[in-house]
Write an enzyme that holds these catalytic residues in place. Structure first.
Site: not given
Length: 262
Positions: A11, A185
């Protein structure tokens, strides 16, 4: 198919932390990375939306001829990988918080997990915790806002530091000795995390384990590339390429970053 690329999607840009581990372990493999930054973060979306986006990403990678797909997103793994494996005839490698090694090695019997809402709410996360963290206090903390900051390249700003401190302090007060990063992330925040955490608190992410599993599946399926020629690494982003390029600037591999209207 041996020289076909390994497909990777996330994402956004965070899954490049997984790509780096794969490229380091498997330097002869071609790769193709899709950053769905336009829809980041996945962690705030419904399961149905996460499955839809994961399906869309998968079909793009399959159209590009990928021989294996790494779902380099904790939220997409915990919410969509079962669907993907049931509906597509290609191996999938998922990523989930590395609770097991933290639980096995914790001396304080208290570990922290920093992850997205979507990951922490998933049944896969809870079954993993129940199976591997018996007798361990697992402190769950949603990292709301962190993905957005990383997508903007804000890895060491005052705002990022303040948000991290807000999330870490309650876990430190309860005596964690391991912090599990439950979002691809978050490894980009490790330099800042090391400044904020006491020395005795160890940080664990899933990058190396995902790379090892990718190699194992390629070997098992006889898909490992032994070609000694030029290796190709293609990256696609559906937003501004700048942050993606900046995160990859210090890699030795030859890369190509393109914008994708996707």
């Amino acid at each position: 198919m041996k020289d076909s690329p390994i497909g990777i999607f996330d994402s956004g840009v965070g899954g490049t932390s997984i790509w780096k581990e794969i490229q380091k372990l498997l330097p002869k493999e071609n790769t193709l990375y899709l950053a769905d930054s336009k829809n980041a973060p996945y962690g705030e979306k419904s399961k149905e939306e996460i499955v839809r986006l994961s399906r869309k990403n998968t079909e793009f990678l399959l159209q590009k001829g990928c021989k294996l797909i790494v779902v380099a997103c904790n939220t997409a793994t915990t919410n969509a990988i079962t669907y993907l494996r049931d509906n597509y005839d290609v191996p999938f490698i998922g990523i989930e918080p590395a609770i097991k090694p933290a639980a096995l090695n914790s001396k304080s019997r208290t570990v922290g997990v920093l992850a997205t809402k979507g990951t922490l709410a998933s049944s896969l996360f809870h079954s993993t915790s129940e199976n591997h963290a018996y007798g361990i206090q697992v402190l769950e903390q949603e990292g709301t806002g962190l993905v957005e900051l990383i997508e903007k390249g804000e890895l060491r700003t005052v705002k990022t530091r303040s948000l991290l401190k807000k999330y870490l302090d309650p876990m430190l007060d309860k005596g964690i000795d391991y912090l599990v990063l439950g979002c691809s992330h978050y490894p980009y925040l490790i330099p800042l995390l090391r400044e904020l955490l006491p020395e005795q608190v160890r940080i664990i992410d899933s990058g190396e384990a995902v790379a090892r599993q990718t190699k194992a599946i390629l070997l098992e399926r006889d898909l490992l590339d032994s070609y000694n020629g030029k290796v190709k690494h293609q990256f696609y982003s559906n937003t501004d390429k700048t942050v993606l390029k900046n995160l990859l600037h210090n890699t030795d591999a030859e890369i190509e970053v393109s914008y994708l209207d996707f």
